[in-house]
Scaffold this motif. Sequence first.
Motif, short mmCIF file in Angstrom:
data_model
loop_
_atom_site.label_atom_id
_atom_site.label_comp_id
_atom_site.label_asym_id
_atom_site.label_seq_id
_atom_site.Cartn_x
_atom_site.Cartn_y
_atom_site.Cartn_z
N GLY A 70 -69.64 8.27 -0.62
CA GLY A 70 -68.55 7.33 -0.88
C GLY A 70 -68.90 6.29 -1.93
N SER A 82 -69.11 2.24 8.21
CA SER A 82 -69.73 2.41 6.89
C SER A 82 -69.32 1.30 5.93
CB SER A 82 -69.30 3.75 6.29
OG SER A 82 -69.65 3.81 4.93
N ALA A 123 -55.92 17.09 7.33
CA ALA A 123 -55.83 15.87 6.54
C ALA A 123 -55.96 16.20 5.05
CB ALA A 123 -56.90 14.89 6.97
N PRO A 136 -60.80 10.74 -2.48
CA PRO A 136 -60.62 10.54 -1.03
C PRO A 136 -61.72 11.28 -0.28
CG PRO A 136 -58.54 11.23 -2.06
CD PRO A 136 -59.62 11.38 -3.11
N ILE A 137 -62.25 10.63 0.76
CA ILE A 137 -63.34 11.22 1.55
C ILE A 137 -62.95 11.22 3.02
CG2 ILE A 137 -65.74 10.95 2.30
CD1 ILE A 137 -66.24 9.64 -0.43
N ILE A 138 -63.07 12.38 3.64
CA ILE A 138 -62.76 12.53 5.06
C ILE A 138 -64.07 12.86 5.78
CG2 ILE A 138 -61.49 13.87 6.79
CD1 ILE A 138 -59.54 14.56 4.33
N LEU A 156 -67.40 5.06 10.89
CA LEU A 156 -66.34 4.05 10.94
C LEU A 156 -66.84 2.69 10.45
CD1 LEU A 156 -64.77 5.03 14.35
CD2 LEU A 156 -63.56 5.04 12.18
N ALA A 182 -69.27 1.84 2.68
CA ALA A 182 -68.65 2.45 1.51
C ALA A 182 -67.14 2.33 1.65
CB ALA A 182 -69.06 3.91 1.39
N PRO A 183 -66.43 1.74 0.67
CA PRO A 183 -65.01 1.45 0.89
C PRO A 183 -64.13 2.69 0.85
CG PRO A 183 -65.69 0.77 -1.31
CD PRO A 183 -66.93 1.27 -0.61
N GLY A 184 -63.24 2.79 1.83
CA GLY A 184 -62.19 3.79 1.78
C GLY A 184 -62.52 5.12 2.42
N LEU A 185 -63.60 5.19 3.20
CA LEU A 185 -63.84 6.40 4.01
C LEU A 185 -62.80 6.48 5.12
CD1 LEU A 185 -67.66 6.50 4.82
CD2 LEU A 185 -66.46 7.44 2.85
N THR A 186 -62.36 7.69 5.45
CA THR A 186 -61.58 7.87 6.67
C THR A 186 -62.29 8.91 7.52
OG1 THR A 186 -60.20 9.57 5.67
CG2 THR A 186 -59.40 7.29 5.57
N VAL A 187 -61.96 8.93 8.79
CA VAL A 187 -62.73 9.68 9.76
C VAL A 187 -61.79 10.43 10.70
CG1 VAL A 187 -64.52 9.49 11.55
CG2 VAL A 187 -64.50 7.89 9.64
N VAL A 188 -62.25 11.59 11.18
CA VAL A 188 -61.53 12.32 12.23
C VAL A 188 -62.43 12.42 13.47
CG1 VAL A 188 -60.11 13.62 10.58
CG2 VAL A 188 -62.28 14.58 11.39
#
Lengths: 221, 221, 221, 221, 221, 221, 221, 221
Positions: H158, H190, H209, H164-166, H188, H192-198
């Motif tokens: 990231g 992290s 996603a 975009p990073i999932i 969650l 690093a800005p803008g990570l999303t998680v499942v």
Amino acid sequence: MSLDFELDFDRQDRIGMGEAIFCEGKSSDQVAGILYAADRRGVSLLLTRCSPALVAALEPSLREALDYDPESRTAYFGTPPSVVSTHDVAIITAGTSDLPVAREIERTLLFNRCAPRLVADVGVAGLWRLQARLPDVADCKVMVVVAGMDAALPTVVGGLVPQPIIGVPRSTGYGAARNGETALMSMLASCAPGLTVVNIDNGYGAACAALRLLKAIKPAA
Amino acid sequence: MSLDFELDFDRQDRIGMGEAIFCEGKSSDQVAGILYAADRRGVSLLLTRCSPALVAALEPSLREALDYDPESRTAYFGTPPSVVSTHDVAIITAGTSDLPVAREIERTLLFNRCAPRLVADVGVAGLWRLQARLPDVADCKVMVVVAGMDAALPTVVGGLVPQPIIGVPRSTGYGAARNGETALMSMLASCAPGLTVVNIDNGYGAACAALRLLKAIKPAA
Amino acid sequence: MSLDFELDFDRQDRIGMGEAIFCEGKSSDQVAGILYAADRRGVSLLLTRCSPALVAALEPSLREALDYDPESRTAYFGTPPSVVSTHDVAIITAGTSDLPVAREIERTLLFNRCAPRLVADVGVAGLWRLQARLPDVADCKVMVVVAGMDAALPTVVGGLVPQPIIGVPRSTGYGAARNGETALMSMLASCAPGLTVVNIDNGYGAACAALRLLKAIKPAA
Amino acid sequence: MSLDFELDFDRQDRIGMGEAIFCEGKSSDQVAGILYAADRRGVSLLLTRCSPALVAALEPSLREALDYDPESRTAYFGTPPSVVSTHDVAIITAGTSDLPVAREIERTLLFNRCAPRLVADVGVAGLWRLQARLPDVADCKVMVVVAGMDAALPTVVGGLVPQPIIGVPRSTGYGAARNGETALMSMLASCAPGLTVVNIDNGYGAACAALRLLKAIKPAA
Amino acid sequence: MSLDFELDFDRQDRIGMGEAIFCEGKSSDQVAGILYAADRRGVSLLLTRCSPALVAALEPSLREALDYDPESRTAYFGTPPSVVSTHDVAIITAGTSDLPVAREIERTLLFNRCAPRLVADVGVAGLWRLQARLPDVADCKVMVVVAGMDAALPTVVGGLVPQPIIGVPRSTGYGAARNGETALMSMLASCAPGLTVVNIDNGYGAACAALRLLKAIKPAA
Amino acid sequence: MSLDFELDFDRQDRIGMGEAIFCEGKSSDQVAGILYAADRRGVSLLLTRCSPALVAALEPSLREALDYDPESRTAYFGTPPSVVSTHDVAIITAGTSDLPVAREIERTLLFNRCAPRLVADVGVAGLWRLQARLPDVADCKVMVVVAGMDAALPTVVGGLVPQPIIGVPRSTGYGAARNGETALMSMLASCAPGLTVVNIDNGYGAACAALRLLKAIKPAA
Amino acid sequence: MSLDFELDFDRQDRIGMGEAIFCEGKSSDQVAGILYAADRRGVSLLLTRCSPALVAALEPSLREALDYDPESRTAYFGTPPSVVSTHDVAIITAGTSDLPVAREIERTLLFNRCAPRLVADVGVAGLWRLQARLPDVADCKVMVVVAGMDAALPTVVGGLVPQPIIGVPRSTGYGAARNGETALMSMLASCAPGLTVVNIDNGYGAACAALRLLKAIKPAA
Amino acid sequence: MSLDFELDFDRQDRIGMGEAIFCEGKSSDQVAGILYAADRRGVSLLLTRCSPALVAALEPSLREALDYDPESRTAYFGTPPSVVSTHDVAIITAGTSDLPVAREIERTLLFNRCAPRLVADVGVAGLWRLQARLPDVADCKVMVVVAGMDAALPTVVGGLVPQPIIGVPRSTGYGAARNGETALMSMLASCAPGLTVVNIDNGYGAACAALRLLKAIKPAA
């Protein structure tokens, strides 16, 4: 989705430890692929958390090439190491059920050419046992202390000796032992100054930490 | 929604302990109401977890009728108790920050006419301190051991003496100490046989458990 | 319930570290009592987790005798230490909010006559910063790595250098950071071999672990 | 890594309880080694948390030397104990699924020469059952109360009788029962004064706590 | 980012309960905006978890329009409700510190035109209190039972009466009480058949559940 | 221990987002140092989780240079951004107390030149509100859904629209809401396919995720 | 340790529900003993959480006397019940894997002479399914809603209908679903007013709660 | 209790993804019923978390109609998809044991006509591996990063790329890895800005996603 395994064959040069394979969560096909790759390069490997079922699922030629120890669930693949350093590391355990992890520590150290000393069954509910045995390891450079349940042993040791101490919490016990989390948290909250801790049951990691330390003491080794 | 307070004024007769009021979570109006009710019946009360702010919010006549100890946050209301049993209970603490709970135990015991003995600051990171002081309490009937963080002290004591041992985990420390949950779980998972445990910081409960025990030993008391 | 404080004035001789007082959970009266006892014996003390409010509550003569640093909440009591070892310990931090703990480590090391080197603000979300600064500490004997939130820094460092590494998880962040528990567990579960870990925010403990290591490396020091 | 087992054969003299072996987490080879060592010294042993599979893995001569009870997973090794004290300990259980732990308590007490009284199936969802049976144990010296799920039974008992009460939380139930943690926490948070608690399912520990109590009551026993 | 508040002014028609505003986490400006919107429509509102500080921050005209009760932190806004149903709901509490939630239940019921009956201070550590008072509420249609700590009260009640029982766990206590989570889990794991539970301290929710039930019993109401 | 702040001034070029400073856990001196460094380089900054107390502690010249919004606890430092993209991002919130996080998302997007659309107060306990408002954002490229407590809103939205959905769990509520952990876990366990989630209350992170996405959609932007 | 089973054969009279036996954690011998006791008294029993293995371990005569349903793991012992009340209870489920619990609810209700209506597979990720089916149960007196994972269904239902709603969280899912704890906490934190909740997977308990309700609604039934 | 399965056969039209069946927790009868229903409508299905045991329990005609992959536990039912989009999605994994989830992602994407690129075994404990391989995926539109234990990989990625990073946390490891909860929380938290998680191990959700993203980027696809 065919894959080359990106093994870290230069780890020995870079951080001073031989390559090890964490087998839990890997299929027998994956482990076999790794062993063949190592064989092609002539590299020795240490296998950790390697279950008897996984070994049994390997084909005979690979299985026979392993020096496997079921108690510690470790295996050596490749030419056996020759020991150089002796008795620099003490392994101290609280109870009989800590021996599989003590053995994992010992096997990891031996793979990296270091033979440890063992003091077993000296849990603090019978304090005199520890006091009788501690002089045996007084000249070791580092102490790895394995304990489960309330994990009081590293605190007591830490108050008695000046050496670096690496605590290994154990997942033994039941109920309030919480699969080792109580031992882990107890070691981290210890009031003996300067204890460090590794993951629950992580004998391999504790041995590696000891090896980093020995390398700092004896850079030529 | 006006209320009569359903106090348990017969507790002394039924289970051998004087009535105590847990003040945390009660308003000063509620506590005042309870004190007036006790006064009308001529009953003595022990107040526990009673903050200085709560005492300050009582009206002067009530406040002056209290024998208040801010360290333990306990107060006596009513005629002071006269001690009958002496030195039957040992209170053993690991560190200086365990003293408020030790004092809560002592005050609860004194309210029930029993004077304890105290051995403080004998945490197992400095083992010789415990070994030097343990003989002082060898003839006590019951040992209450207060310890926080890794709470190794009751395990060590439990391996050395045959008396009943009541562990009181402390909420001291930070991070892995988890507000006393690590100490609590550590005591429960102890490998010293026959330790029993009360709630975190529950000096009052530990004293009551000791009183139940003394009553069993000396039914006439 | 008057008490003598059972301080551990011989700790320097036994395990090679000066006596330190953990101030959190102690009253100002208790701390003052400890300082007077140390003064009578001519012993220096390190105070840790010592809040400005606690210092302010001491009487002026004691307060002035302290060399107090509010950022790290540490104080020296007694004659200042003279540094002997220099740059044997590297302190590596991920972000600006890790500096209070870095400073606690530094102050603990200085109290024990060791001056560390600091590499700050090299969190792995900006990887080039770490790669640029790591050569500055390549000849240190031991690395203490402070990181919060996901605490990825010690894993990356552990894959790059052969030295002993002591991870200090930080309680920074919110939500999923869980007051440092995520950083703690992340370090313990790291796949970099041989990391060891201390309690959340425990700069003092990390420094003590580094001191044990230095003592093992240079026994004469 | 050959080992002598450091058994605690003097425990009887020191803290008044016979030696017991916690079998969970020990291999059958380790248990066999311990039994042979005990046999050589002529010492009796109590085995706890000893699974049928473990017993089956012992060689026949050892297996036959055991007095094994599968319900409680306990075994006696050596000459059977003769009972001295009778009916000093009451075991009170909430439900049918608490019986294995009740039996572990009984077998531990019998091994230490004490025969308990049992009141079973008196959970507080059917209050009259408890009220009908409580008089049967009114003259016992100590009450051990076994309960799972919401574990309300010890609170109710603790409000009715003056004896020492040892709560044993059970791991029965599902979901919110959290493998006994809810029962454990519920007992610890009880508002009945003076309850003490042991680990989840720890019948052995509860019996040992009762034995410490009986020894304090009748020192000559 | 100007906003119209999307209030649910038709809730009364749809699910039979008047609109309520959960104030915690809302600013005083937000609450004021909601009150003005309700005033414009001539709708009555119930405010819950409304702190004295929030009320104090409202402008005087709004503040005076509120019928505020600080104990339960509830307020009525708009014309006062007239009671229709009487004594259909019993509120049973274990201890004095459960009264604020009992009062929140009562105020929510009154806002929906139902006057409950209260039986307070009947915790099961003193069982006779409950047995003496239970006949007073035998003809109620539904029982709301408020209890903290070990929360044994709903289990005992649930074994004695056939009515629907709604348990409200309380956040009172400390340590093992875990801010009400132990009471919550204890109620959920109860062995009394047919208990239902709402969130910790959720008096408002329990009252709404009781109202749903009364509506099912008396559709015309 | 003097420090240069290693800011990431090239972040805009590398990953397409302006530099932001997470203020929680930083002292006002640290934040001031960062602002001066940014000023010297002529770089704009976004400050997040910046409390009014922190702003008040800055010296007046810095404080006045900030465009501070107390609701969202964000500030802009440097020349204001001009919006380029409009209405590509929808922000959907469940309740009034989600607005501070909605505002943090909006302010982060505006700082990166993107103006979002807001649909507020459409929690699924009143389903018709969502159904009425969803068409307003049907042509947005990405939906950020903010919800606390049971956090059912993203699941419902995710079943109705094909866009990427970023869930932001909120720390509102009490008891079983567990400071937002229930909302977080509920979103992660959602059965609507393809939801992604950020940390509790992390409006900044959700906005950054939306920006990454917009950049992927319109690389030229 | 021979035992009479203290069954609660009068439960029908006291709280209006037939006796049920929770089989999990009971041995087949214990269950057989209970069945024989019930047979001697001519009482019908409902067995819950009764595994196929347990049934298989009973002797043939008992096994054949059971009306066993493996999906719900329930069995009837004794004369089958005749249904009296019809369609007063609605069972609403989110997904296919909720059916075993739905069936446990149905079988418990039938054992108590009440036939429910079922609406299955209406999880809120496909909202139109719920909206299409809800009218089918609009005249039911009480709704039992079964849902796992994020458990959003009861919140949506609770906002649409005025009936009493009993939520049953399911242990389906993985990871963040936490064996049903997320569903449980999500239901408890729901913003739909007046939901009540039972333990994870506790279909039996939900049915009993519905029966208490029906009894309050129709006392003569 | 006969049931029609309420499948979501229109999902493709509504949210752009084919219907998938989550098999865990469903019986083989239930899955067979779903397959027959899909067959009658001529709809293709993706089965996820489908164990070999479940497949083996299907009748031969159904079993043979499945394109089953045991590593990822996925199966296709119906006509095979033809790939349209190529290399828009990068899958990046930390270690060998992440491959089953990587394969679940790949199979879900292929079922929705998108072929991803894979970069495996680039965990950050060997940083150079990631740096060597990252250019291979620089032109992908979205990155799915799979990592367990400390899950440091998404943070490092990231910080290096703008896409975009999932993040997909893995349940690998032991002890402090907490079955993937540490990896989840670490991602969650992290920095690093803008990570999303499942959810943990949720390869299917991550692929969905990514598909939502691709659809937003290329609406015509």
